[in-house]
Scaffold this motif. Structure first.
Motif, PDB file in Angstrom:
ATOM      1  N   LYS A 179       0.874  -1.473   0.018  1.00  0.00           N
ATOM      2  CA  LYS A 179      -0.007  -0.016  -0.125  1.00  0.00           C
ATOM      3  C   LYS A 179       0.894   1.068  -0.031  1.00  0.00           C
ATOM      4  N   ILE A 180       0.265   2.438  -0.650  1.00  0.00           N
ATOM      5  CA  ILE A 180       1.339   3.584  -0.984  1.00  0.00           C
ATOM      6  C   ILE A 180       1.038   4.811  -0.443  1.00  0.00           C
ATOM      7  N   LEU A 181       1.729   5.437   0.465  1.00  0.00           N
ATOM      8  CA  LEU A 181       1.668   6.676   0.856  1.00  0.00           C
ATOM      9  C   LEU A 181       2.735   7.650  -0.037  1.00  0.00           C
ATOM     10  N   TRP A 182       1.860   8.242  -0.848  1.00  0.00           N
ATOM     11  CA  TRP A 182       2.599   9.187  -1.647  1.00  0.00           C
ATOM     12  C   TRP A 182       2.868  10.671  -1.322  1.00  0.00           C
ATOM     13  N   GLY A 183       4.152  11.315  -1.356  1.00  0.00           N
ATOM     14  CA  GLY A 183       4.052  12.820  -1.368  1.00  0.00           C
ATOM     15  C   GLY A 183       5.250  13.234  -2.250  1.00  0.00           C
ATOM     16  N   PRO A 184       5.306  14.654  -2.190  1.00  0.00           N
ATOM     17  CA  PRO A 184       4.328  15.511  -1.884  1.00  0.00           C
ATOM     18  C   PRO A 184       3.541  16.351  -2.812  1.00  0.00           C
ATOM     19  N   ASP A 185       3.596  16.010  -4.289  1.00  0.00           N
ATOM     20  CA  ASP A 185       2.814  16.540  -5.355  1.00  0.00           C
ATOM     21  C   ASP A 185       1.594  15.604  -5.382  1.00  0.00           C
ATOM     22  N   GLN A 186       0.531  16.420  -5.313  1.00  0.00           N
ATOM     23  CA  GLN A 186      -0.895  15.432  -5.411  1.00  0.00           C
ATOM     24  C   GLN A 186      -1.117  15.342  -6.915  1.00  0.00           C
ATOM     25  N   HIS A 187      -0.745  16.208  -7.746  1.00  0.00           N
ATOM     26  CA  HIS A 187      -1.357  16.183  -9.114  1.00  0.00           C
ATOM     27  C   HIS A 187      -0.433  15.198 -10.016  1.00  0.00           C
ATOM     28  N   LEU A 188       0.737  15.039  -9.476  1.00  0.00           N
ATOM     29  CA  LEU A 188       1.735  13.856 -10.068  1.00  0.00           C
ATOM     30  C   LEU A 188       1.272  12.676  -9.376  1.00  0.00           C
ATOM     31  N   GLY A 189       0.631  12.671  -8.025  1.00  0.00           N
ATOM     32  CA  GLY A 189       0.213  11.249  -7.590  1.00  0.00           C
ATOM     33  C   GLY A 189      -1.067  10.841  -8.154  1.00  0.00           C
ATOM     34  N   ARG A 190      -1.992  11.878  -8.453  1.00  0.00           N
ATOM     35  CA  ARG A 190      -3.122  11.593  -9.069  1.00  0.00           C
ATOM     36  C   ARG A 190      -2.872  11.138 -10.490  1.00  0.00           C
ATOM     37  N   TYR A 191      -1.858  11.555 -11.196  1.00  0.00           N
ATOM     38  CA  TYR A 191      -1.802  11.046 -12.531  1.00  0.00           C
ATOM     39  C   TYR A 191      -1.117   9.670 -12.629  1.00  0.00           C
ATOM     40  N   ILE A 192      -0.441   9.211 -11.521  1.00  0.00           N
ATOM     41  CA  ILE A 192       0.207   7.888 -11.365  1.00  0.00           C
ATOM     42  C   ILE A 192      -1.038   6.781 -10.880  1.00  0.00           C
ATOM     43  N   GLN A 193      -1.950   7.417 -10.231  1.00  0.00           N
ATOM     44  CA  GLN A 193      -3.350   6.745  -9.918  1.00  0.00           C
ATOM     45  C   GLN A 193      -4.005   6.554 -11.024  1.00  0.00           C
ATOM     46  N   ARG A 194      -4.289   7.340 -11.880  1.00  0.00           N
ATOM     47  CA  ARG A 194      -5.207   7.227 -13.356  1.00  0.00           C
ATOM     48  C   ARG A 194      -4.421   6.181 -14.071  1.00  0.00           C
ATOM     49  N   GLN A 195      -3.352   6.310 -14.137  1.00  0.00           N
ATOM     50  CA  GLN A 195      -2.396   5.435 -14.933  1.00  0.00           C
ATOM     51  C   GLN A 195      -2.359   4.056 -14.292  1.00  0.00           C
ATOM     52  N   THR A 196      -2.306   3.689 -13.109  1.00  0.00           N
ATOM     53  CA  THR A 196      -2.054   2.505 -12.669  1.00  0.00           C
ATOM     54  C   THR A 196      -3.236   1.779 -12.029  1.00  0.00           C
ATOM     55  N   GLY A 197      -4.288   2.546 -11.684  1.00  0.00           N
ATOM     56  CA  GLY A 197      -5.277   2.239 -10.813  1.00  0.00           C
ATOM     57  C   GLY A 197      -4.893   1.617  -9.411  1.00  0.00           C
ATOM     58  N   VAL A 198      -3.953   2.173  -8.938  1.00  0.00           N
ATOM     59  CA  VAL A 198      -3.294   1.982  -7.390  1.00  0.00           C
ATOM     60  C   VAL A 198      -3.894   3.057  -6.720  1.00  0.00           C
ATOM     61  N   GLU A 199      -4.639   2.648  -5.599  1.00  0.00           N
ATOM     62  CA  GLU A 199      -5.041   3.636  -4.569  1.00  0.00           C
ATOM     63  C   GLU A 199      -3.854   3.856  -3.700  1.00  0.00           C
ATOM     64  N   MET A 200      -3.803   5.451  -3.607  1.00  0.00           N
ATOM     65  CA  MET A 200      -2.831   5.874  -2.621  1.00  0.00           C
ATOM     66  C   MET A 200      -3.039   6.984  -1.913  1.00  0.00           C
ATOM     67  N   ILE A 201      -2.398   7.116  -0.721  1.00  0.00           N
ATOM     68  CA  ILE A 201      -2.795   8.238   0.150  1.00  0.00           C
ATOM     69  C   ILE A 201      -1.689   9.354  -0.257  1.00  0.00           C
ATOM     70  N   LEU A 202      -2.408  10.576  -0.911  1.00  0.00           N
ATOM     71  CA  LEU A 202      -1.655  11.778  -1.517  1.00  0.00           C
ATOM     72  C   LEU A 202      -1.494  12.661  -0.443  1.00  0.00           C
ATOM     73  N   TRP A 203      -0.236  13.194  -0.303  1.00  0.00           N
ATOM     74  CA  TRP A 203       0.116  14.471   0.414  1.00  0.00           C
ATOM     75  C   TRP A 203      -0.466  15.485  -0.229  1.00  0.00           C
ATOM     76  N   PRO A 204      -1.017  16.494   0.166  1.00  0.00           N
ATOM     77  CA  PRO A 204      -1.744  17.609  -0.502  1.00  0.00           C
ATOM     78  C   PRO A 204      -0.849  18.679  -0.898  1.00  0.00           C
ATOM     79  N   GLY A 205       0.495  18.634  -1.402  1.00  0.00           N
ATOM     80  CA  GLY A 205       1.293  19.601  -1.826  1.00  0.00           C
ATOM     81  C   GLY A 205       1.060  19.723  -3.303  1.00  0.00           C
ATOM     82  N   SER A 206       1.545  20.877  -3.736  1.00  0.00           N
ATOM     83  CA  SER A 206       1.625  21.292  -5.497  1.00  0.00           C
ATOM     84  C   SER A 206       2.581  22.127  -5.588  1.00  0.00           C
ATOM     85  N   CYS A 207       3.039  22.244  -7.007  1.00  0.00           N
ATOM     86  CA  CYS A 207       4.061  23.215  -7.468  1.00  0.00           C
ATOM     87  C   CYS A 207       3.341  24.431  -7.795  1.00  0.00           C
ATOM     88  N   VAL A 208       3.929  25.605  -7.430  1.00  0.00           N
ATOM     89  CA  VAL A 208       3.114  26.874  -7.707  1.00  0.00           C
ATOM     90  C   VAL A 208       3.300  27.177  -9.432  1.00  0.00           C
TER      91      VAL A 208
END
Length: 352
Positions: A179-208
């Protein structure tokens, strides 16, 4: 808390960071700039130093790195190049986590940066105290962090990944039932989730920088340039990524400009990347993805204000004085090196 189907966004109140104003560069005469460049070349030789610059720094620094036998690359390749180069002093033109990564992988070398105040919103959004506490609350999860993090956060992780290798690493871990805990970029984490179907806990960071790209304005630009290929870094919002012809790391986007037959490209990442793209494909037309549009705040305007702290004048200053040294305690470096090395070893298996 649940953010959307199949996704868990960490319920953490991350600190609000102050984004610096974009520096106003001092205008130099051509002769003055050339004299400064020549002085820097002399200082690099005198110090047995090599300059490594990120794709997002100003073109003068990138060109100087190329001309002096240095390296212009993404953060991981910068560190790898430095490890293989015989120079005993590394000058890292980028942001602080890049200097730290170079020091972690080259602890015996002197690492200098033009400005130690040059940080990163992703790094700042993920302070070690909050992140470590959150990891402690999920002890059954494997901690995977993006390279845009501090040495302390890297040391707390199980894996460090770049955007270029994140997908195969997550697929590998998921196949092992982790099971995956991902940080810190939530957008990159969300993209990986869509590509893999793997559920992850995403840290809520982002790039300005990447968060400022606007989907509606991008759609309008695409309509005006229907033959243009859209290149998007996965740190961008989902609605922007959805319009991309190519989604990838800085290196992958540069390669796409050379590889694809399109004459025009709309590029959704830091505009500093245009320098290398123009060098490698001078016949191509490059258009910056819009940061304007409804809801835009344009704190970044497709340029990282911290990257812009790197200048020729600051580079000459640290070479003259020896100031700007990056220090990482040996025990911390040793712990942070483990998840980085795990990624490097995994990358070798992909290449075989």
């Amino acid at each position: 808390m649940k953010h959307r189907a199949g996704e868990v966004l960490a319920d953490v109140q991350i600190p609000r960071i102050k984004v610096p104003a974009h520096p106003i560069p001092r205008q130099m005469l051509t002769a003055e700039k050339e004299a400064l460049r020549e002085r820097i070349k002399e200082l690099l030789q005198q110090r047995n130093a090599v300059l490594v610059a990120h794709y997002y720094t100003e073109s003068d620094l990138q060109d100087l790195a190329d001309e002096t036998g240095g390296c212009v690359a993404d953060s991981l390749e910068m560190a790898r190049f430095a490890a293989e180069h015989p120079a005993q002093t590394l000058v890292v033109a980028g942001v602080r986590f890049m200097g730290e990564t170079s020091k972690i992988l080259n602890n015996e070398k002197l690492v200098l940066m033009p400005d130690l105040m040059a940080t990163c919103s992703l790094d700042e959004n993920c302070p070690i105290e909050l992140f470590s506490d959150f990891c402690d609350r999920h002890p059954d999860h494997t901690v995977v962090v993006y390279a845009n993090t501090s040495a302390e956060v890297k040391a707390r992780s199980d894996w460090v990944v770049t955007s270029g290798i994140a997908l195969p690493v997550i697929r590998h871990l998921a196949a092992q039932g982790e099971k995956i805990l991902w940080g810190p970029d939530q957008h990159l984490g969300r993209y990986i989730q869509r590509q893999t179907g793997v559920e992850m806990i995403l840290w809520p960071g982002s790039c300005v920088v990447h968060e400022e790209f606007k989907a509606e304005a991008l759609e309008e630009l695409r309509q005006r340039h229907p033959e243009a290929a859209v290149l998007v870094h996965p740190e961008s919002p989902e609605e922007v990524v959805a319009q991309a012809d190519v989604v990838g790391s800085t290196t992958a986007l540069i390669q796409a400009v050379r590889r694809l037959p399109n004459k025009e490209f709309i590029v959704a990442t830091d505009a500093g990347i245009f320098n290398k793209m123009r060098q490698l494909a001078p016949e191509k037309i490059l258009l910056g993805a819009p940061t304007a549009g409804e809801g835009a705040t344009c704190e970044s305007c497709a340029r990282c204000p911290w990257m812009e702290m790197n200048t020729l004048e600051r580079l000459a200053y640290v070479l003259e004085t020896g100031e700007g040294e990056i220090k990482v305690a040996p025990d911390l470096a040793a712990r942070a090196r483990i998840p980085i090395q795990r990624m490097l070893d995994f990358a070798k298996t992909l290449a075989e």
